[in-house]
Design an enzyme around this catalytic site. Structure first.
Site, short mmCIF file in Angstrom:
data_model
loop_
_atom_site.label_atom_id
_atom_site.label_comp_id
_atom_site.label_asym_id
_atom_site.label_seq_id
_atom_site.Cartn_x
_atom_site.Cartn_y
_atom_site.Cartn_z
CB THR A 1 -0.92 0.02 1.23
OG1 THR A 1 -1.71 -1.17 1.24
CG2 THR A 1 -1.84 1.22 1.19
CD GLU B 1 -4.79 -8.83 10.55
OE1 GLU B 1 -4.53 -9.25 11.67
OE2 GLU B 1 -4.94 -7.62 10.27
CE LYS C 1 -4.64 -1.53 -0.17
NZ LYS C 1 -5.09 -2.89 0.15
CG ASN D 1 -8.51 -0.47 2.24
OD1 ASN D 1 -9.32 -1.37 2.03
ND2 ASN D 1 -7.21 -0.68 2.25
CB CYS E 1 -5.58 -2.08 5.16
SG CYS E 1 -4.55 -3.37 4.42
CG ASP F 1 -4.90 1.99 3.32
OD1 ASP F 1 -3.69 2.08 3.58
OD2 ASP F 1 -5.39 1.03 2.69
#
Length: 402
Positions: free
Chosen positions: A126, A156, A211, A215, A267, A271
């Site tokens: 990322t 995950e 991405k 998220n 993440c 993010d």
């Protein structure tokens, strides 16, 4: 143009790297994959077909499947004869600088280019918006269009499953690499268990944005249902009834709606923070509010616990998800810190911790002893181990799933 990819190098044996390495090492692709990581212990376990990660599909593939996969912890001459190199090293959000720490990706690119000036590089870590384009002009002194970006959409603890059943395959690359990009997306589709996967080709910067925005949208959804739950708890209403009624609207749906102590994990925290930083010079409210809402939720949960005036608080598991053993950036950790500041006595049950203390808290390794020693048990996610003492469990888990 005709491409043949036989020798693949994957850098990074975390969830993204290991799941990609296993996916691409399946015999049906006729490829040979080398997985590289600087963690010697992790590589030694992989060399013995023992997964260093808690992911049931990764465990099963390593122990039961034939894979064209080898693992090593040194990269001497590793990239010279590779047909493609995939970078899946960890990146973290640095609060002080307001951006991702991408040093592991940058060092990987530099190492690759010292050995091989032309091998195509796919970044799966990322990264901030615009990073790939900056790397294309940084290392070789000219425009290096063979550096691409493929965003990952993995959960995950279910990383390999999500690679085997992708919702979409996206690649960001220069127009000059359109044929190679098509070859790669077809290869990933063939490696999956899906007969038809939506595939998108776009510029690298747009792929990076996909991405972060994806998220951040998921984080926003979590924050929304958590605020719904905060309202329901204070008003003594049934969160489940409200959420069930809302979810029957097909535009909302019955997914990603289970209240929690806040979003966390690999993440979503970093993010959303990175995307928030990208809005410095752009009028916006929502992205900032998502980050703020998560902090508010954790403080609210801590306050609910404190108001119960417990004598001994037991924290049942630190991970955010049932199927995961990682607790990096877990919302539970922030709640522990708040409770400690208010002088509460806290013990923890977390099987992945072998030490007897963690963050000034006692770690109890036996679950029954943990249950008996605490008068209030705090659990982000419900577990049947707690069924016999449900009357002293505080959780906001409505549906019993991650």
């Amino acid at each position: 143009m005709t491409f043949t990819i036989k020798k693949i190098v994957v850098i990074g044996a975390g969830y993204v790297g290991l799941s990609n390495a296993i996916l691409l090492a399946q015999p049906k692709l006729d490829t040979c994959v080398t997985l590289y990581d600087i963690d010697k212990e992790k590589i030694t376990r992989l060399q013995n077909f023992d997964s260093p990660l808690h992911d049931k599909d990764i465990v099963a593939f390593l122990s039961q499947k034939t894979l064209n996969l080898q693992a090593q912890y040194h990269d001497d001459n590793l990239y010279q004869h590779a047909d493609i190199v995939i970078i899946a090293t960890p990146t973290n959000y640095d609060v002080a600088s307001g951006k991702f720490d991408t040093s592991t990706v940058e060092m990987s690119i530099e190492s690759i280019r010292r050995q091989n000036k032309h091998v195509p590089i796919v970044i799966k870590s990322t990264i901030p918006i615009g990073f790939t384009k900056s790397m294309q002009t940084r290392v070789v002194g000219d425009i290096d269009e063979s550096i691409m970006f493929m965003p990952e959409f993995l959960r995950e603890g279910q990383a390999l499953y999500d690679n085997l059943h992708p919702s979409r395959i996206i690649i960001g690359a220069a127009d000059s690499l359109a044929d190679l990009a098509l070859y790669l997306t077809d290869m990933y589709e063939k490696a999956s268990n899906e007969s038809h996967v939506e595939k998108l080709f776009m510029p690298t910067t747009e792929a990076e944005a996909v991405k972060l925005f994806a998220n951040s949208y998921l984080a926003m959804r979590i924050a929304f249902f958590n605020e719904l739950d905060s309202f329901a708890e204070k008003q003594r209403l049934s969160s489940q009834a409200i959420i069930d009624g809302m979810g029957l609207d097909p535009r909302i749906g019955q997914h990603y709606n289970n209240p929690s102590f806040g979003y966390g994990g690999y993440c979503l925290p970093k993010d959303t923070q990175q995307l928030k930083a990208n809005y410095n010079d752009i009028p916006a409210n929502l992205i900032h509010a998502v980050v703020d809402a998560n902090s508010t939720r954790k403080r609210f949960i801590a306050r609910q616990i404190i108001e119960k005036q417990p004598t001994r608080v037991g924290i049942y598991r630190l991970s955010m998800k049932k199927d995961a053993d990682n607790f990096r950036d877990s919302a539970v950790l922030d709640i522990i810190d708040i409770l400690l500041q208010h002088g509460l006595t806290i013990s923890i049950y977390e099987p992945s911790i072998t030490d007897d203390t963690f963050r000034s808290c006692t770690v109890i390794h036996d679950v029954q002893q943990f249950i008996e020693q605490n008068d209030l048990i705090v659990a982000n996610r419900w577990d049947e181990d707690l069924a016999s003492v449900s009357d002293k469990v505080y959780t906001r888990d409505v549906f019993g799933y991650s």
